[in-house]
Design an enzyme around this catalytic site. Sequence first.
Site, short mmCIF file in Angstrom:
data_model
loop_
_atom_site.label_atom_id
_atom_site.label_comp_id
_atom_site.label_asym_id
_atom_site.label_seq_id
_atom_site.Cartn_x
_atom_site.Cartn_y
_atom_site.Cartn_z
N CYS A 76 -11.39 25.13 75.23
CA CYS A 76 -10.22 24.64 75.95
C CYS A 76 -10.32 25.11 77.39
O CYS A 76 -11.17 25.94 77.73
CB CYS A 76 -8.93 25.10 75.28
SG CYS A 76 -7.48 24.12 75.75
N CYS A 86 -7.21 25.87 79.27
CA CYS A 86 -5.93 26.37 79.76
C CYS A 86 -6.01 27.78 80.35
O CYS A 86 -5.38 28.06 81.38
CB CYS A 86 -4.88 26.31 78.66
SG CYS A 86 -5.27 27.23 77.16
N LYS A 106 -2.05 20.07 66.22
CA LYS A 106 -1.59 21.20 67.01
C LYS A 106 -0.25 20.83 67.65
O LYS A 106 -0.18 19.93 68.49
CB LYS A 106 -2.61 21.57 68.08
CG LYS A 106 -2.22 22.78 68.93
CD LYS A 106 -3.31 23.10 69.93
CE LYS A 106 -2.94 24.29 70.78
NZ LYS A 106 -4.00 24.61 71.79
N ARG A 125 3.38 21.32 77.74
CA ARG A 125 2.24 20.67 77.09
C ARG A 125 2.67 19.59 76.10
O ARG A 125 1.90 19.20 75.23
CB ARG A 125 1.37 21.72 76.40
CG ARG A 125 0.74 22.68 77.41
CD ARG A 125 -0.03 23.80 76.75
NE ARG A 125 -0.64 24.65 77.78
CZ ARG A 125 -0.98 25.91 77.60
NH1 ARG A 125 -0.77 26.49 76.43
NH2 ARG A 125 -1.51 26.61 78.57
N LYS A 167 -2.02 23.91 63.23
CA LYS A 167 -1.57 25.02 64.07
C LYS A 167 -0.21 24.65 64.67
O LYS A 167 -0.09 23.60 65.28
CB LYS A 167 -2.58 25.28 65.18
CG LYS A 167 -2.20 26.40 66.14
CD LYS A 167 -3.21 26.56 67.26
CE LYS A 167 -2.80 27.71 68.19
NZ LYS A 167 -3.72 27.87 69.32
N TYR A 208 -4.64 37.09 63.03
CA TYR A 208 -4.77 38.40 63.68
C TYR A 208 -4.64 39.53 62.67
O TYR A 208 -4.92 40.68 63.00
CB TYR A 208 -3.72 38.53 64.79
CG TYR A 208 -3.83 37.41 65.80
CD1 TYR A 208 -4.77 37.46 66.83
CD2 TYR A 208 -3.02 36.28 65.72
CE1 TYR A 208 -4.91 36.41 67.72
CE2 TYR A 208 -3.13 35.23 66.62
CZ TYR A 208 -4.09 35.31 67.62
OH TYR A 208 -4.23 34.27 68.51
#
Length: 332
Positions: free
Chosen positions: A120, A122, A201, A223, A254, A319
């Site tokens: 990506c 961003c 997403k 976005r 996601k 995570y």
Amino acid sequence: MSFPIVRNRRLRGSNALRSLVRETNITVNDLIYPIFVTHGTNIKEEIPSMPGVYHWSMDRLDEEIHEVVALGIQAVLLFGVPERKDAHGSSAYDPNGIVQQATRRVKELYPDLLVIADTCLCQFTDHGHCGVVHLDEKTQRAEVINDASLELLVQTAVSQAEAGADIIAPSNMMDGFVDAIRHGLDEAGFEQVPIMSYSVKYASAYYGPFRDAAHSAPQYGDRKTYQMDPANAREALREAESDVAEGADFLMVKPALAYMDMIRTLRDQFDLPLVAYNVSAEYSMVKAAAMKGWIDERAIVMETMIGFKRAGADLIITYFAKDVAAWLREER
């Protein structure tokens, strides 16, 4: 026949019996661990909104990779925090960019550890959007230009593959991004490198801590013209169907926790490996509540992981991967 002949509790009478009939299991092979790599030296900097998650400089990245491998985790997802940004995110496709450097180092250390490169723009653009932006000076409205963005994403994907990435994971949600990257990889001789598409997403509030970690918040606008409306489900099928037709090797949903219905919907419709991304706010909310002593972190996390698998996910980006791997080892 019914009760008292049928007694469903018979199969719940002991831990061994419950384990014997358990329908869904989580293993270390299901886990993908995200890592944030940055420039500088001697950096192991905890991300304030994500306790236990760090920015790593290249000279200390080995510490994190050694721990990941020791826990038996098979794959990492690399995010880069660059030292310079520009309108076109050129450091994203720089052969010596931070993701490319980190990829080469990981493969030097552990050739068999799978490196998934987030593809990506961003966090590499000075405006924080996932592509080339045209800004109307009068209205200050930013428009992300789809097709021009594809060219830069292809350059990024090829540079990541050249650095040794095992899987390319484009997360930009531009129309036609899988097709463009597939052709770009094939033309560069990387026809065997799979694409893990961020197929579904959503434009989600659950990304807040990640944007803190990746320094990727949009400087203006939002976005919502390229990420999906959280209210839409049928649109997700169209997005996934497009990616399948364009050559995706994995599909992804996601965020995951608020979108388990979409995980199940994609599982029922497509037979590609399906990835659930347990995103930053989903992580941080649990961590914050656990630090307050309000919840049993281990029990909550493991129940959530099972929920993702039960909904139909084959793989989970989380995570919590190191924690889950350690807990699974304790249970053996």
